[in-house]
Design a protein around this motif. Structure first.
Motif, PDB file in Angstrom:
ATOM      1  N   PRO A  55       9.332   5.292 -53.032  1.00 46.65           N
ATOM      2  CA  PRO A  55       8.502   4.478 -52.142  1.00 46.65           C
ATOM      3  C   PRO A  55       9.274   3.556 -51.196  1.00 46.65           C
ATOM      4  CG  PRO A  55       8.346   3.696 -54.408  1.00 46.65           C
ATOM      5  CD  PRO A  55       9.158   4.954 -54.438  1.00 46.65           C
ATOM      6  N   ASP A  56      10.573   3.471 -51.352  1.00 45.21           N
ATOM      7  CA  ASP A  56      11.369   2.606 -50.472  1.00 45.21           C
ATOM      8  C   ASP A  56      12.129   3.363 -49.396  1.00 45.21           C
ATOM      9  OD1 ASP A  56      10.515   0.408 -51.903  1.00 45.21           O
ATOM     10  OD2 ASP A  56      12.219   0.448 -53.265  1.00 45.21           O
ATOM     11  N   TRP A  57      11.842   4.662 -49.217  1.00 50.59           N
ATOM     12  CA  TRP A  57      12.558   5.458 -48.217  1.00 50.59           C
ATOM     13  C   TRP A  57      11.706   5.580 -46.956  1.00 50.59           C
ATOM     14  CZ3 TRP A  57      13.221  11.273 -47.499  1.00 50.59           C
ATOM     15  CH2 TRP A  57      14.349  11.548 -46.713  1.00 50.59           C
ATOM     16  N   PRO A  58      12.093   4.933 -45.874  1.00 50.92           N
ATOM     17  CA  PRO A  58      11.263   4.900 -44.671  1.00 50.92           C
ATOM     18  C   PRO A  58      11.053   6.257 -44.005  1.00 50.92           C
ATOM     19  CG  PRO A  58      13.377   3.837 -44.256  1.00 50.92           C
ATOM     20  CD  PRO A  58      13.316   4.135 -45.715  1.00 50.92           C
ATOM     21  N   VAL A  59      11.980   7.172 -44.144  1.00 47.74           N
ATOM     22  CA  VAL A  59      11.847   8.484 -43.506  1.00 47.74           C
ATOM     23  C   VAL A  59      10.617   9.227 -44.029  1.00 47.74           C
ATOM     24  CG1 VAL A  59      12.935  10.752 -43.200  1.00 47.74           C
ATOM     25  CG2 VAL A  59      14.302   8.666 -42.995  1.00 47.74           C
ATOM     26  N   ALA A  60      10.420   9.202 -45.342  1.00 45.31           N
ATOM     27  CA  ALA A  60       9.265   9.884 -45.922  1.00 45.31           C
ATOM     28  C   ALA A  60       7.965   9.242 -45.434  1.00 45.31           C
ATOM     29  CB  ALA A  60       9.344   9.859 -47.447  1.00 45.31           C
ATOM     30  N   TRP A  61       7.934   7.912 -45.381  1.00 47.21           N
ATOM     31  CA  TRP A  61       6.741   7.225 -44.891  1.00 47.21           C
ATOM     32  C   TRP A  61       6.482   7.559 -43.421  1.00 47.21           C
ATOM     33  CZ3 TRP A  61       3.141   5.246 -47.813  1.00 47.21           C
ATOM     34  CH2 TRP A  61       3.474   4.803 -49.105  1.00 47.21           C
ATOM     35  N   LEU A  67       2.062  13.073 -39.933  1.00 43.90           N
ATOM     36  CA  LEU A  67       1.021  13.976 -40.416  1.00 43.90           C
ATOM     37  C   LEU A  67      -0.356  13.352 -40.240  1.00 43.90           C
ATOM     38  CD1 LEU A  67       0.689  16.357 -43.201  1.00 43.90           C
ATOM     39  CD2 LEU A  67      -0.699  14.322 -43.441  1.00 43.90           C
ATOM     40  N   LEU A  68      -0.504  12.087 -40.590  1.00 50.98           N
ATOM     41  CA  LEU A  68      -1.796  11.417 -40.460  1.00 50.98           C
ATOM     42  C   LEU A  68      -2.229  11.321 -38.998  1.00 50.98           C
ATOM     43  CD1 LEU A  68      -1.199   8.695 -43.169  1.00 50.98           C
ATOM     44  CD2 LEU A  68      -2.807  10.620 -43.319  1.00 50.98           C
ATOM     45  N   MET A  69      -1.282  11.158 -38.103  1.00 50.47           N
ATOM     46  CA  MET A  69      -1.602  11.180 -36.669  1.00 50.47           C
ATOM     47  C   MET A  69      -2.123  12.551 -36.274  1.00 50.47           C
ATOM     48  SD  MET A  69      -1.095   8.236 -35.148  1.00 50.47           S
ATOM     49  CE  MET A  69      -0.871   8.670 -33.430  1.00 50.47           C
ATOM     50  N   GLU A  70      -1.505  13.580 -36.792  1.00 53.75           N
ATOM     51  CA  GLU A  70      -1.944  14.946 -36.512  1.00 53.75           C
ATOM     52  C   GLU A  70      -3.390  15.145 -36.967  1.00 53.75           C
ATOM     53  OE1 GLU A  70      -1.405  18.844 -35.055  1.00 53.75           O
ATOM     54  OE2 GLU A  70      -0.078  17.133 -34.878  1.00 53.75           O
ATOM     55  N   LYS A  71      -3.748  14.519 -38.089  1.00 53.10           N
ATOM     56  CA  LYS A  71      -5.110  14.617 -38.623  1.00 53.10           C
ATOM     57  C   LYS A  71      -6.061  13.614 -37.966  1.00 53.10           C
ATOM     58  CE  LYS A  71      -5.734  15.045 -42.998  1.00 53.10           C
ATOM     59  NZ  LYS A  71      -5.706  14.749 -44.441  1.00 53.10           N
ATOM     60  N   GLN A  72      -5.561  12.841 -37.017  1.00 54.39           N
ATOM     61  CA  GLN A  72      -6.316  11.817 -36.299  1.00 54.39           C
ATOM     62  C   GLN A  72      -6.835  10.728 -37.230  1.00 54.39           C
ATOM     63  OE1 GLN A  72      -9.225  13.878 -33.910  1.00 54.39           O
ATOM     64  NE2 GLN A  72      -7.654  14.783 -32.608  1.00 54.39           N
ATOM     65  N   GLU A  76      -4.963   4.747 -41.155  1.00 52.08           N
ATOM     66  CA  GLU A  76      -4.004   4.958 -42.246  1.00 52.08           C
ATOM     67  C   GLU A  76      -2.607   5.233 -41.699  1.00 52.08           C
ATOM     68  OE1 GLU A  76      -3.254   7.472 -46.365  1.00 52.08           O
ATOM     69  OE2 GLU A  76      -4.918   8.078 -45.088  1.00 52.08           O
ATOM     70  N   ALA A  77      -2.545   5.976 -40.599  1.00 51.37           N
ATOM     71  CA  ALA A  77      -1.245   6.247 -39.981  1.00 51.37           C
ATOM     72  C   ALA A  77      -0.566   4.945 -39.579  1.00 51.37           C
ATOM     73  CB  ALA A  77      -1.405   7.167 -38.765  1.00 51.37           C
ATOM     74  N   ALA A  78      -1.313   4.033 -38.986  1.00 54.86           N
ATOM     75  CA  ALA A  78      -0.740   2.750 -38.577  1.00 54.86           C
ATOM     76  C   ALA A  78      -0.212   1.984 -39.785  1.00 54.86           C
ATOM     77  CB  ALA A  78      -1.778   1.919 -37.825  1.00 54.86           C
ATOM     78  N   GLN A  79      -0.960   1.982 -40.886  1.00 54.25           N
ATOM     79  CA  GLN A  79      -0.498   1.307 -42.105  1.00 54.25           C
ATOM     80  C   GLN A  79       0.781   1.943 -42.629  1.00 54.25           C
ATOM     81  OE1 GLN A  79      -3.849   1.593 -44.750  1.00 54.25           O
ATOM     82  NE2 GLN A  79      -4.780  -0.282 -43.976  1.00 54.25           N
ATOM     83  N   VAL A  80       0.838   3.262 -42.611  1.00 56.38           N
ATOM     84  CA  VAL A  80       2.010   3.980 -43.109  1.00 56.38           C
ATOM     85  C   VAL A  80       3.217   3.688 -42.219  1.00 56.38           C
ATOM     86  CG1 VAL A  80       2.967   6.313 -43.389  1.00 56.38           C
ATOM     87  CG2 VAL A  80       0.723   5.759 -44.341  1.00 56.38           C
ATOM     88  N   LEU A  99       4.567   3.862 -34.483  1.00 60.18           N
ATOM     89  CA  LEU A  99       3.664   2.756 -34.799  1.00 60.18           C
ATOM     90  C   LEU A  99       2.884   2.335 -33.552  1.00 60.18           C
ATOM     91  CD1 LEU A  99       2.490   0.556 -36.591  1.00 60.18           C
ATOM     92  CD2 LEU A  99       4.574  -0.785 -36.216  1.00 60.18           C
ATOM     93  N   ARG A 100       3.557   2.213 -32.439  1.00 65.51           N
ATOM     94  CA  ARG A 100       2.878   1.846 -31.191  1.00 65.51           C
ATOM     95  C   ARG A 100       1.797   2.868 -30.834  1.00 65.51           C
ATOM     96  NH1 ARG A 100       8.244   0.356 -27.863  1.00 65.51           N
ATOM     97  NH2 ARG A 100       8.560  -1.715 -28.731  1.00 65.51           N
ATOM     98  N   LEU A 101       2.124   4.145 -30.979  1.00 65.56           N
ATOM     99  CA  LEU A 101       1.160   5.192 -30.664  1.00 65.56           C
ATOM    100  C   LEU A 101      -0.052   5.118 -31.591  1.00 65.56           C
ATOM    101  CD1 LEU A 101       0.380   7.688 -29.026  1.00 65.56           C
ATOM    102  CD2 LEU A 101       1.710   9.053 -30.650  1.00 65.56           C
ATOM    103  N   ALA A 102       0.180   4.919 -32.880  1.00 67.18           N
ATOM    104  CA  ALA A 102      -0.931   4.818 -33.832  1.00 67.18           C
ATOM    105  C   ALA A 102      -1.824   3.627 -33.510  1.00 67.18           C
ATOM    106  CB  ALA A 102      -0.400   4.720 -35.263  1.00 67.18           C
ATOM    107  N   LEU A 103      -1.223   2.487 -33.191  1.00 68.49           N
ATOM    108  CA  LEU A 103      -2.008   1.303 -32.847  1.00 68.49           C
ATOM    109  C   LEU A 103      -2.796   1.525 -31.561  1.00 68.49           C
ATOM    110  CD1 LEU A 103       0.577  -1.475 -33.782  1.00 68.49           C
ATOM    111  CD2 LEU A 103      -1.507  -0.849 -35.040  1.00 68.49           C
TER     112      LEU A 103
END
Length: 135
Positions: A55-61, A67-72, A76-80, A99-103
């Motif tokens: 849970p501390d590896w930023p690449v996986a997050w 992926l969440l952006m792909e699913k629209q 949740e994508a912004a939180q991730v 992050l900017r794109l998700a927001l």
């Protein structure tokens, strides 16, 4: 994967899984390759396992956020992406851009043209991916 050869990448990562086991890096790579092949369900399962394992590896997050952006699933994508950004101490341009794109998508989720909704994965360093608009 940088060349868009996701099927070859998937085979390579599968061999790595046999050699190294299902490490977080292997799970993330397999998930990202599946996302590149538009196998969203498989990709999500693998990426969620990766963030559970480490849970501390930023690449996986970050890649889960892609992926969440792909699913629209923009909230949740912004939180991730926020979590990935914090874990990375704000050092990754790819995570910051994602992050900017998700927001922005959360503020204005409806686009009127199809082209504005089409994105492609672009590999940055250390296995991180960012979303880029298809021009």
């Amino acid at each position: 994967m940088a060349a868009g050869e996701y099927e070859l990448a998937l085979e390579s990562f599968s061999r790595a899984a046999l050699d190294q086991g299902m490490t977080t890096q292997v799970l993330t790579s397999l998930g990202t390759a599946n996302l590149g092949l538009r196998r969203v369900g498989q990709a999500e399962t693998l990426l969620r396992r990766a963030v559970e394992n480490e849970p501390d590896w930023p690449v996986a997050w970050n890649n889960l956020g892609v992926l969440l952006m792909e699913k629209q699933e923009y909230p949740e994508a912004a939180q991730v992406f926020q979590r990935a950004f914090a874990l990375d101490n704000g050092e990754s341009d790819a995570i910051r851009d994602n992050l900017r794109l998700a927001l922005a998508k959360m503020e204005n989720p409806v686009n009127t043209t199809k082209q504005e909704q089409e994105y492609t994965l672009e590999q940055r360093g250390d296995g991180q991916f960012t979303l880029r608009k298809i021009q």
